[in-house]
Write a protein that holds these residues in place. Structure first.
Motif, mmCIF file in Angstrom:
data_model
loop_
_atom_site.group_PDB
_atom_site.id
_atom_site.type_symbol
_atom_site.label_atom_id
_atom_site.label_comp_id
_atom_site.label_asym_id
_atom_site.label_seq_id
_atom_site.Cartn_x
_atom_site.Cartn_y
_atom_site.Cartn_z
ATOM 1 N N MET A 1 0.464 -0.814 -0.142
ATOM 2 C CA MET A 1 0.318 -0.027 -0.496
ATOM 3 C C MET A 1 0.989 1.291 0.200
ATOM 4 O O MET A 1 2.306 1.444 1.086
ATOM 5 N N LYS A 2 0.306 2.605 -0.642
ATOM 6 C CA LYS A 2 1.580 3.741 -1.124
ATOM 7 C C LYS A 2 0.921 4.043 -0.099
ATOM 8 O O LYS A 2 -0.349 4.946 0.174
ATOM 9 N N PHE A 3 1.906 5.070 0.557
ATOM 10 C CA PHE A 3 1.319 6.663 0.905
ATOM 11 C C PHE A 3 1.782 7.492 0.814
ATOM 12 O O PHE A 3 2.941 7.556 0.204
ATOM 13 N N GLN A 4 1.483 8.649 1.523
ATOM 14 C CA GLN A 4 1.587 9.834 0.850
ATOM 15 C C GLN A 4 1.860 11.028 2.327
ATOM 16 O O GLN A 4 1.162 10.967 2.773
ATOM 17 N N GLY A 5 3.147 11.340 1.932
ATOM 18 C CA GLY A 5 3.500 12.699 2.927
ATOM 19 C C GLY A 5 4.695 13.262 3.088
ATOM 20 O O GLY A 5 5.193 13.272 2.114
ATOM 21 N N LYS A 6 4.962 14.354 4.100
ATOM 22 C CA LYS A 6 5.539 15.436 3.604
ATOM 23 C C LYS A 6 7.255 14.564 4.432
ATOM 24 O O LYS A 6 7.530 14.461 5.679
ATOM 25 N N VAL A 7 8.397 15.186 3.946
ATOM 26 C CA VAL A 7 9.875 15.010 4.266
ATOM 27 C C VAL A 7 9.987 15.814 5.187
ATOM 28 O O VAL A 7 10.576 17.048 5.123
ATOM 29 N N GLU A 46 9.447 18.627 1.245
ATOM 30 C CA GLU A 46 8.384 17.550 -0.326
ATOM 31 C C GLU A 46 7.765 16.485 0.082
ATOM 32 O O GLU A 46 7.520 15.830 0.987
ATOM 33 N N VAL A 47 6.508 16.484 -1.430
ATOM 34 C CA VAL A 47 6.141 15.202 -0.774
ATOM 35 C C VAL A 47 5.941 13.931 -1.683
ATOM 36 O O VAL A 47 6.692 14.291 -3.002
ATOM 37 N N ILE A 48 6.233 13.115 -0.795
ATOM 38 C CA ILE A 48 6.147 11.641 -1.786
ATOM 39 C C ILE A 48 6.152 10.592 -1.118
ATOM 40 O O ILE A 48 4.731 10.657 -0.695
ATOM 41 N N LEU A 49 5.535 9.625 -2.333
ATOM 42 C CA LEU A 49 4.815 8.659 -2.405
ATOM 43 C C LEU A 49 6.252 7.298 -1.991
ATOM 44 O O LEU A 49 6.872 7.071 -2.504
ATOM 45 N N TYR A 50 5.372 6.369 -0.892
ATOM 46 C CA TYR A 50 5.946 5.370 -0.264
ATOM 47 C C TYR A 50 5.272 4.057 0.002
ATOM 48 O O TYR A 50 4.254 4.412 0.049
ATOM 49 N N GLU A 51 6.284 3.556 0.709
ATOM 50 C CA GLU A 51 5.444 1.816 1.285
ATOM 51 C C GLU A 51 6.434 1.830 2.831
ATOM 52 O O GLU A 51 6.853 2.230 2.873
ATOM 53 N N LEU A 52 4.836 1.692 3.817
ATOM 54 C CA LEU A 52 5.624 1.677 5.261
ATOM 55 C C LEU A 52 6.452 -0.191 5.384
ATOM 56 O O LEU A 52 5.245 -0.415 5.459
ATOM 57 N N ILE A 53 7.383 0.525 5.786
ATOM 58 C CA ILE A 53 8.136 -0.941 6.416
ATOM 59 C C ILE A 53 8.116 -1.346 8.038
ATOM 60 O O ILE A 53 8.511 -0.420 8.535
ATOM 61 N N GLN A 54 7.745 -1.768 8.783
ATOM 62 C CA GLN A 54 8.134 -2.181 9.661
ATOM 63 C C GLN A 54 9.905 -3.262 10.391
ATOM 64 O O GLN A 54 9.340 -4.238 10.055
ATOM 65 N N ASP A 55 10.452 -2.473 10.912
ATOM 66 C CA ASP A 55 11.268 -3.496 10.880
ATOM 67 C C ASP A 55 11.791 -4.890 12.474
ATOM 68 O O ASP A 55 10.622 -4.594 12.948
ATOM 69 N N ASN A 56 12.369 -5.917 12.571
ATOM 70 C CA ASN A 56 12.762 -5.987 13.682
ATOM 71 C C ASN A 56 12.589 -5.406 15.061
ATOM 72 O O ASN A 56 12.083 -5.809 15.891
ATOM 73 N N ASN A 57 12.889 -4.078 15.137
ATOM 74 C CA ASN A 57 12.746 -3.711 16.351
ATOM 75 C C ASN A 57 11.631 -2.751 16.580
ATOM 76 O O ASN A 57 11.071 -1.346 17.544
ATOM 77 N N ASN A 58 10.532 -2.773 15.648
ATOM 78 C CA ASN A 58 9.523 -2.140 15.160
ATOM 79 C C ASN A 58 9.025 -0.619 15.473
ATOM 80 O O ASN A 58 8.275 0.102 15.825
ATOM 81 N N ARG A 59 10.918 -0.324 14.501
ATOM 82 C CA ARG A 59 11.065 1.182 13.792
ATOM 83 C C ARG A 59 10.266 0.812 12.693
ATOM 84 O O ARG A 59 10.283 0.292 11.061
ATOM 85 N N TYR A 60 9.646 2.260 12.361
ATOM 86 C CA TYR A 60 8.987 2.023 10.740
ATOM 87 C C TYR A 60 10.061 3.127 9.790
ATOM 88 O O TYR A 60 10.549 3.909 10.312
ATOM 89 N N LYS A 61 9.972 2.379 8.323
ATOM 90 C CA LYS A 61 10.522 3.041 7.533
ATOM 91 C C LYS A 61 10.379 3.181 6.238
ATOM 92 O O LYS A 61 8.695 2.211 6.085
ATOM 93 N N ALA A 62 10.347 3.710 5.898
ATOM 94 C CA ALA A 62 9.437 3.816 4.290
ATOM 95 C C ALA A 62 10.738 3.177 2.915
ATOM 96 O O ALA A 62 11.619 3.722 3.425
ATOM 97 N N GLU A 63 10.240 2.687 2.333
ATOM 98 C CA GLU A 63 10.772 1.792 1.348
ATOM 99 C C GLU A 63 9.997 2.177 -0.186
ATOM 100 O O GLU A 63 8.959 2.953 -0.320
ATOM 101 N N ASN A 64 10.840 2.045 -0.960
ATOM 102 C CA ASN A 64 10.139 2.185 -2.637
ATOM 103 C C ASN A 64 9.756 3.526 -3.159
ATOM 104 O O ASN A 64 8.254 3.691 -2.796
ATOM 105 N N ILE A 65 11.285 4.707 -2.928
ATOM 106 C CA ILE A 65 10.160 5.586 -2.601
ATOM 107 C C ILE A 65 10.040 6.753 -3.479
ATOM 108 O O ILE A 65 11.305 6.688 -4.674
ATOM 109 N N GLN A 66 9.529 7.555 -3.617
ATOM 110 C CA GLN A 66 8.973 8.013 -5.694
ATOM 111 C C GLN A 66 8.878 9.963 -5.285
ATOM 112 O O GLN A 66 7.901 9.469 -3.999
#
Length: 210
Positions: A1-7, A46-66
């Protein structure tokens, strides 16, 4: 799922920051390597589109960013390319009908000649206007471009829009352009009627024959 947000809090030297999703949600870590394709570096806000991933430490990071702006431009180019293929097929069919009608004597040769000449003039006019736009010189009025399409230059105008990338994504211009095509083809259809042929034989031919 793609999200949209600001850097936010972007550190260009280290190449990372965060993204705050529009409408609220989980703030995520952003790294420069997650941008695909990596065409340029982001800036705060700047506005970006990204996928939200949760790592093993329960931290969220953005992947496949446009970049959102790049994604919109790519979508516009995709629609324009699809439309151009349909337009090419349409013009090919039109030319086939035009030449067939001329060959069997249902359409005067002068009409076909007008389409060819006006298309060449329309293409050249688009090229001049494109050059003027790039050099910030006096522009050709859009009404002039539409008039050329209306009187038979619309095939040339189509290829000018495609090859020169001029007026090709301006929605209001394109709408009026297609109206000129409809009106022109309506006139061409009328020429094929008995009344239209009478006008050609009794009015148009005498003008060219002196």
């Amino acid at each position: 799922m793609k999200f949209q947000g600001k850097v936010l809090n972007w550190n260009d030297e280290k190449g990372f920051g965060f993204v705050e999703p529009n409408g609220g949600g989980k703030r995520a870590f952003v790294h420069i390597k997650a941008f695909k394709p990596r065409s340029r570096r982001p800036v705060n806000g700047e506005v970006i589109l990204y996928e939200l991933i949760q790592d093993n430490n329960n931290r969220y990071k953005a992947e496949n960013i446009q970049f959102a702006r790049d994604a919109r431009d790519l979508k516009k180019r995709s629609h324009a390319k699809k439309g151009s293929h349909l337009g090419e097929v349409f013009i090919a069919l039109f030319c086939a009908v035009l030449l067939t009608s001329t060959y069997f004597g249902k359409l005067p040769l002068i009409i076909t000649s007008i389409y060819i000449v006006m298309s060449l003039i329309a293409f050249a006019t688009y090229a001049i206007d494109k050059s003027a736009a790039q050099k910030n010189h006096w522009r050709i009025q859009e009404s002039t471009l539409h008039l050329l399409s209306l009187i038979g230059g619309w095939p040339g105008a189509f290829f000018a829009q495609k090859k020169l990338r001029h007026k090709s994504i301006k929605k209001e211009f394109k709408r009026v352009y297609w109206v000129t095509i409809i009106l022109n083809l309506s006139g061409l259809f009328w020429i094929h009627t008995e009344k239209g042929r009478n006008v050609i034989n009794n009015v148009i031919y005498p003008l060219f024959n002196g």
